[in-house]
Design a protein around this motif. Structure first.
Motif, mmCIF file in Angstrom:
data_model
loop_
_atom_site.group_PDB
_atom_site.id
_atom_site.type_symbol
_atom_site.label_atom_id
_atom_site.label_comp_id
_atom_site.label_asym_id
_atom_site.label_seq_id
_atom_site.Cartn_x
_atom_site.Cartn_y
_atom_site.Cartn_z
ATOM 1 N N ILE A 69 7.770 14.906 -3.511
ATOM 2 C CA ILE A 69 7.235 13.550 -3.378
ATOM 3 C C ILE A 69 7.471 13.018 -1.974
ATOM 4 C CG2 ILE A 69 7.386 11.184 -4.257
ATOM 5 C CD1 ILE A 69 8.358 12.383 -6.912
ATOM 6 N N THR A 70 8.715 13.166 -1.491
ATOM 7 C CA THR A 70 9.077 12.570 -0.207
ATOM 8 C C THR A 70 8.303 13.196 0.955
ATOM 9 O OG1 THR A 70 10.944 14.114 -0.046
ATOM 10 C CG2 THR A 70 11.377 11.943 -1.011
ATOM 11 N N GLN A 71 7.989 14.482 0.868
ATOM 12 C CA GLN A 71 7.239 15.116 1.956
ATOM 13 C C GLN A 71 5.851 14.514 2.095
ATOM 14 O OE1 GLN A 71 7.288 19.293 1.027
ATOM 15 N NE2 GLN A 71 9.377 19.592 1.754
ATOM 16 N N ARG A 72 5.229 14.204 0.968
ATOM 17 C CA ARG A 72 3.874 13.642 1.010
ATOM 18 C C ARG A 72 3.888 12.178 1.437
ATOM 19 N NH1 ARG A 72 4.123 17.765 -2.266
ATOM 20 N NH2 ARG A 72 2.313 19.114 -2.644
ATOM 21 N N THR A 73 4.870 11.428 0.968
ATOM 22 C CA THR A 73 4.933 10.022 1.360
ATOM 23 C C THR A 73 5.356 9.872 2.821
ATOM 24 O OG1 THR A 73 7.201 9.911 0.484
ATOM 25 C CG2 THR A 73 5.409 9.221 -0.974
ATOM 26 N N ALA A 74 6.226 10.783 3.292
ATOM 27 C CA ALA A 74 6.646 10.716 4.691
ATOM 28 C C ALA A 74 5.486 11.005 5.633
ATOM 29 C CB ALA A 74 7.785 11.707 4.945
ATOM 30 N N ALA A 75 4.529 11.784 5.164
ATOM 31 C CA ALA A 75 3.396 12.150 6.018
ATOM 32 C C ALA A 75 2.502 10.953 6.324
ATOM 33 C CB ALA A 75 2.581 13.256 5.355
ATOM 34 N N VAL A 76 2.484 9.943 5.442
ATOM 35 C CA VAL A 76 1.600 8.792 5.659
ATOM 36 C C VAL A 76 2.291 7.651 6.400
ATOM 37 C CG1 VAL A 76 0.357 9.373 3.554
ATOM 38 C CG2 VAL A 76 2.136 7.642 3.464
ATOM 39 N N ASN B 253 0.828 -1.211 0.000
ATOM 40 C CA ASN B 253 0.000 0.000 0.000
ATOM 41 C C ASN B 253 0.861 1.259 0.000
ATOM 42 O OD1 ASN B 253 -2.480 -1.324 -0.011
ATOM 43 N ND2 ASN B 253 -2.554 -1.491 2.204
ATOM 44 N N TYR B 254 1.973 1.224 0.740
ATOM 45 C CA TYR B 254 2.853 2.395 0.779
ATOM 46 C C TYR B 254 3.475 2.656 -0.593
ATOM 47 C CZ TYR B 254 6.914 5.280 1.746
ATOM 48 O OH TYR B 254 7.865 6.270 1.703
ATOM 49 N N PHE B 255 4.000 1.589 -1.227
ATOM 50 C CA PHE B 255 4.626 1.769 -2.533
ATOM 51 C C PHE B 255 3.605 2.189 -3.592
ATOM 52 C CE2 PHE B 255 7.900 -1.338 -0.859
ATOM 53 C CZ PHE B 255 8.847 -0.352 -0.642
ATOM 54 N N LYS B 256 2.381 1.680 -3.467
ATOM 55 C CA LYS B 256 1.335 2.092 -4.388
ATOM 56 C C LYS B 256 1.006 3.569 -4.204
ATOM 57 C CE LYS B 256 -3.364 0.939 -5.879
ATOM 58 N NZ LYS B 256 -4.544 0.059 -5.639
ATOM 59 N N PHE B 257 0.936 4.002 -2.949
ATOM 60 C CA PHE B 257 0.681 5.418 -2.674
ATOM 61 C C PHE B 257 1.821 6.287 -3.199
ATOM 62 C CE2 PHE B 257 1.285 9.074 0.178
ATOM 63 C CZ PHE B 257 0.072 9.729 -0.010
ATOM 64 N N GLU B 258 3.064 5.837 -2.987
ATOM 65 C CA GLU B 258 4.220 6.597 -3.466
ATOM 66 C C GLU B 258 4.192 6.734 -4.985
ATOM 67 O OE1 GLU B 258 8.950 6.607 -2.457
ATOM 68 O OE2 GLU B 258 8.050 4.701 -3.071
ATOM 69 N N LEU C 134 0.479 4.828 8.764
ATOM 70 C CA LEU C 134 0.490 3.464 8.240
ATOM 71 C C LEU C 134 1.153 2.512 9.228
ATOM 72 C CD1 LEU C 134 -0.317 1.867 5.702
ATOM 73 C CD2 LEU C 134 1.975 2.278 4.807
ATOM 74 N N SER C 135 2.220 2.958 9.887
ATOM 75 C CA SER C 135 2.900 2.117 10.880
ATOM 76 C C SER C 135 1.992 1.847 12.078
ATOM 77 C CB SER C 135 4.191 2.792 11.348
ATOM 78 O OG SER C 135 5.070 3.011 10.266
#
Length: 253
Positions: free
Chosen positions: A160-167, A28-33, A171-172
């Protein structure tokens, strides 16, 4: 015995559930990224396509790429429109940068693989990377369809990294809660499902022990229930009968 067997079953199931949940969270994380990357890139693709159209329209008036002095103001205005844009550059067919919002890059040479990509492009957007940041490029063509250069836009990877880091924290936490929840469900499920089975083994063990104890009689112990109980009763009766026959034979001898 009962505790050890239940513990082993719980640990095995928890390991399987935990691995499945971790893999699901990673997917799910990689799909979101990937989705975020495509969404952000599509925003800058619009800018690159717009610049490509403006430059090609200007060249269609009969001017060569180096003669288009207004391009400097054009790319600077586009760069200021979005703080995620690091630089916009325009290069000639040989890969020499003619216009750039980064003044230190003017007259610099593009990498050879960029030049090959530019010359082989069929009109779509091509992608490269510079100093760890994504680069979107579009090949420029003159009125004769020949390659006249390229326009390139470099934007910050932090978009990109700012948005993915926010989730990641959420997710954890969700994965941890799911693992703990599965652990509790596993413990309760094993206790409910295997309680009767393990109880049957214990009753069978008690019955057999009482039947073969010194002077013991199995009749004083409740017979185990179920198919396993019936088999144990039959085995005990057979063995007891054999034991009596051996005693009778020994007395006669």
């Amino acid at each position: 015995m009962r505790g050890k067997l239940s513990l082993k079953i719980v640990l095995m199931l928890q390991l399987v559930f935990g691995m499945a949940l971790i893999l699901t969270a990673l997917l799910n994380y990689f799909k979101f990224e990937k989705t975020v990357t495509n969404v952000i890139a599509s925003r800058f693709v619009v800018t690159v396509n717009g610049l490509q159209g403006d430059v090609e329209n200007a060249m269609n008036l009969g001017l060569s790429l180096p003669e288009l002095r207004d391009l400097e103001q054009l790319i600077e205005r586009e760069e200021r429109s979005d703080n995620q844009i690091l630089a916009i550059e325009i290069a000639d067919p040989a890969g020499t940068i003619l216009f750039s919002t980064d003044k230190n890059r003017i007259d610099a040479r593009l990498p050879d693989d960029w030049v090959r990509t530019m010359s082989r492009s069929d009109g779509g957007i091509w992608q490269e990377s510079f100093e760890g940041n994504p680069v979107l490029g579009a090949t420029l063509r003159n009125t004769f369809g020949q390659v006249a250069g390229s326009v390139m836009l470099r934007y910050a990877k932090s978009a990109i990294t700012q948005r993915t880091a926010a989730v990641r924290p959420g997710l954890s936490i969700a994965a941890a809660i799911a693992i703990i929840g599965c652990g509790l469900v596993t413990v309760v499920g094993v206790w409910l499902v295997f309680r009767k089975i393990i109880g049957g083994f214990r009753d069978g063990e008690t019955y057999v022990t009482a039947a073969f104890a010194a002077g013991g009689e199995a009749a004083s112990v409740p017979k185990p229930q179920g198919a396993l109980g019936d088999d144990l009763v039959a085995i005990v009766d057979t063995l007891k009968g054999a034991e009596r026959e051996l005693k009778q034979a020994a007395e006669k001898a």
